[in-house]
Design a protein around this motif. Sequence first.
Motif, PDB file in Angstrom:
ATOM      1  N   GLY A  49       0.831  -1.197   0.000  1.00 54.43           N
ATOM      2  CA  GLY A  49       0.000   0.000   0.000  1.00 54.43           C
ATOM      3  C   GLY A  49       0.861   1.241   0.000  1.00 54.43           C
ATOM      4  N   ALA A  50       0.300   2.333   0.485  1.00 51.54           N
ATOM      5  CA  ALA A  50       1.042   3.592   0.535  1.00 51.54           C
ATOM      6  C   ALA A  50       0.527   4.481   1.655  1.00 51.54           C
ATOM      7  CB  ALA A  50       0.920   4.335  -0.789  1.00 51.54           C
ATOM      8  N   VAL A  51       1.429   5.303   2.167  1.00 51.90           N
ATOM      9  CA  VAL A  51       1.083   6.349   3.124  1.00 51.90           C
ATOM     10  C   VAL A  51       1.365   7.673   2.424  1.00 51.90           C
ATOM     11  CG1 VAL A  51       1.588   7.419   5.353  1.00 51.90           C
ATOM     12  CG2 VAL A  51       1.639   4.925   5.121  1.00 51.90           C
ATOM     13  N   VAL A  52       0.328   8.493   2.325  1.00 59.16           N
ATOM     14  CA  VAL A  52       0.437   9.805   1.686  1.00 59.16           C
ATOM     15  C   VAL A  52       0.173  10.860   2.757  1.00 59.16           C
ATOM     16  CG1 VAL A  52      -0.517  11.343  -0.076  1.00 59.16           C
ATOM     17  CG2 VAL A  52      -0.423   8.870  -0.501  1.00 59.16           C
ATOM     18  N   ARG A  53       1.085  11.811   2.861  1.00 56.97           N
ATOM     19  CA  ARG A  53       0.905  12.922   3.802  1.00 56.97           C
ATOM     20  C   ARG A  53       0.962  14.220   3.019  1.00 56.97           C
ATOM     21  NH1 ARG A  53       5.404  12.242   8.095  1.00 56.97           N
ATOM     22  NH2 ARG A  53       6.591  12.048   6.184  1.00 56.97           N
ATOM     23  N   ILE A  54       0.111  15.167   3.403  1.00 54.95           N
ATOM     24  CA  ILE A  54       0.033  16.445   2.686  1.00 54.95           C
ATOM     25  C   ILE A  54       0.008  17.589   3.693  1.00 54.95           C
ATOM     26  CG2 ILE A  54      -1.334  17.842   1.084  1.00 54.95           C
ATOM     27  CD1 ILE A  54      -2.557  15.116   0.112  1.00 54.95           C
ATOM     28  N   TRP A  55       0.813  18.600   3.412  1.00 51.70           N
ATOM     29  CA  TRP A  55       0.859  19.826   4.197  1.00 51.70           C
ATOM     30  C   TRP A  55       0.607  21.017   3.287  1.00 51.70           C
ATOM     31  CZ3 TRP A  55       4.441  15.953   4.375  1.00 51.70           C
ATOM     32  CH2 TRP A  55       4.733  15.370   5.607  1.00 51.70           C
ATOM     33  N   LEU A  56       0.110  22.101   3.850  1.00 50.05           N
ATOM     34  CA  LEU A  56       0.099  23.385   3.134  1.00 50.05           C
ATOM     35  C   LEU A  56       1.527  23.922   3.198  1.00 50.05           C
ATOM     36  CD1 LEU A  56      -3.119  25.021   4.633  1.00 50.05           C
ATOM     37  CD2 LEU A  56      -2.827  24.117   2.315  1.00 50.05           C
ATOM     38  N   LEU A  57       2.023  24.474   2.098  1.00 50.42           N
ATOM     39  CA  LEU A  57       3.378  25.023   2.085  1.00 50.42           C
ATOM     40  C   LEU A  57       3.541  26.078   3.164  1.00 50.42           C
ATOM     41  CD1 LEU A  57       6.198  25.238   0.771  1.00 50.42           C
ATOM     42  CD2 LEU A  57       5.224  26.948  -0.767  1.00 50.42           C
ATOM     43  N   GLU A  58       2.554  26.930   3.319  1.00 48.84           N
ATOM     44  CA  GLU A  58       2.628  27.994   4.318  1.00 48.84           C
ATOM     45  C   GLU A  58       2.700  27.420   5.733  1.00 48.84           C
ATOM     46  OE1 GLU A  58      -2.053  29.106   5.116  1.00 48.84           O
ATOM     47  OE2 GLU A  58      -1.017  30.134   3.491  1.00 48.84           O
ATOM     48  N   GLN A  59       2.125  26.250   5.955  1.00 52.70           N
ATOM     49  CA  GLN A  59       2.165  25.578   7.246  1.00 52.70           C
ATOM     50  C   GLN A  59       3.610  25.217   7.602  1.00 52.70           C
ATOM     51  OE1 GLN A  59      -0.104  21.964   6.967  1.00 52.70           O
ATOM     52  NE2 GLN A  59       0.026  21.502   9.136  1.00 52.70           N
ATOM     53  N   LEU A  60       4.381  24.773   6.620  1.00 56.43           N
ATOM     54  CA  LEU A  60       5.776  24.402   6.864  1.00 56.43           C
ATOM     55  C   LEU A  60       6.683  25.615   6.882  1.00 56.43           C
ATOM     56  CD1 LEU A  60       6.079  21.169   4.716  1.00 56.43           C
ATOM     57  CD2 LEU A  60       5.623  21.400   7.155  1.00 56.43           C
ATOM     58  N   ALA A  61       6.354  26.634   6.091  1.00 55.69           N
ATOM     59  CA  ALA A  61       7.187  27.840   6.024  1.00 55.69           C
ATOM     60  C   ALA A  61       7.202  28.569   7.366  1.00 55.69           C
ATOM     61  CB  ALA A  61       6.694  28.757   4.913  1.00 55.69           C
ATOM     62  N   THR A  62       6.100  28.518   8.097  1.00 52.70           N
ATOM     63  CA  THR A  62       6.024  29.230   9.373  1.00 52.70           C
ATOM     64  C   THR A  62       6.769  28.498  10.488  1.00 52.70           C
ATOM     65  OG1 THR A  62       3.927  28.159   9.930  1.00 52.70           O
ATOM     66  CG2 THR A  62       3.813  30.298   8.819  1.00 52.70           C
ATOM     67  N   THR A  63       7.092  27.207  10.291  1.00 49.87           N
ATOM     68  CA  THR A  63       7.802  26.460  11.339  1.00 49.87           C
ATOM     69  C   THR A  63       9.308  26.409  11.076  1.00 49.87           C
ATOM     70  OG1 THR A  63       7.502  24.356  10.201  1.00 49.87           O
ATOM     71  CG2 THR A  63       5.794  25.011  11.801  1.00 49.87           C
ATOM     72  N   ALA A  64       9.751  26.893   9.924  1.00 48.57           N
ATOM     73  CA  ALA A  64      11.179  26.812   9.575  1.00 48.57           C
ATOM     74  C   ALA A  64      11.978  27.861  10.295  1.00 48.57           C
ATOM     75  CB  ALA A  64      11.361  26.964   8.073  1.00 48.57           C
TER      76      ALA A  64
END
Length: 160
Positions: free
Chosen positions: A145-160
């Motif tokens: 099978g597969a595991v797919v994960r999705i984030w909003l780019l802005e969600q990751l940009a604010t944690t960098a």
Amino acid sequence: MNTRPLITITAYGQPAPQGSKRHVGNGVMVESSKYVKPWREAVKAAALDVRGAGWVSLDAPLVASMVFTFARPRGHYRTGRNAHLLRDTAPARPATTPDLSKLIRSTEDALTDAGIWRDDARVVEYLETSKAYPGEGPLALTSPGAVVRIWLLEQLATTA
């Protein structure tokens, strides 16, 4: 990274690549692989189960991760009373067909069909794409099978 994905989809089934199409006449094209349709249906069903009734298709820059799990061939295992043990020569990861890029393509198309995102062109980055055998890595499943994960780019940009 400590940011939780916006959505995580776990689909079970034999991952299949989005391959070439072949012409069958009168301008009709069909998939060359008979396995891609069941795979896309499995991904779509899993996505529909996770997204919920009020889901609105994502229409912003996205970051994704896809880890595909494949069953180990029987030839990777020893025989007789040691049949449960891997051979010393068994590879750690599936470095054979199908191509990872074609697996991603079929899975992206299924997620578009499920309405997870407006279009797969919204994916601007992949954090992880890989093929694994069961139990070989944190996101590898116990069966194909597969595991797919999705984030909003802005969600990751604010944690960098």
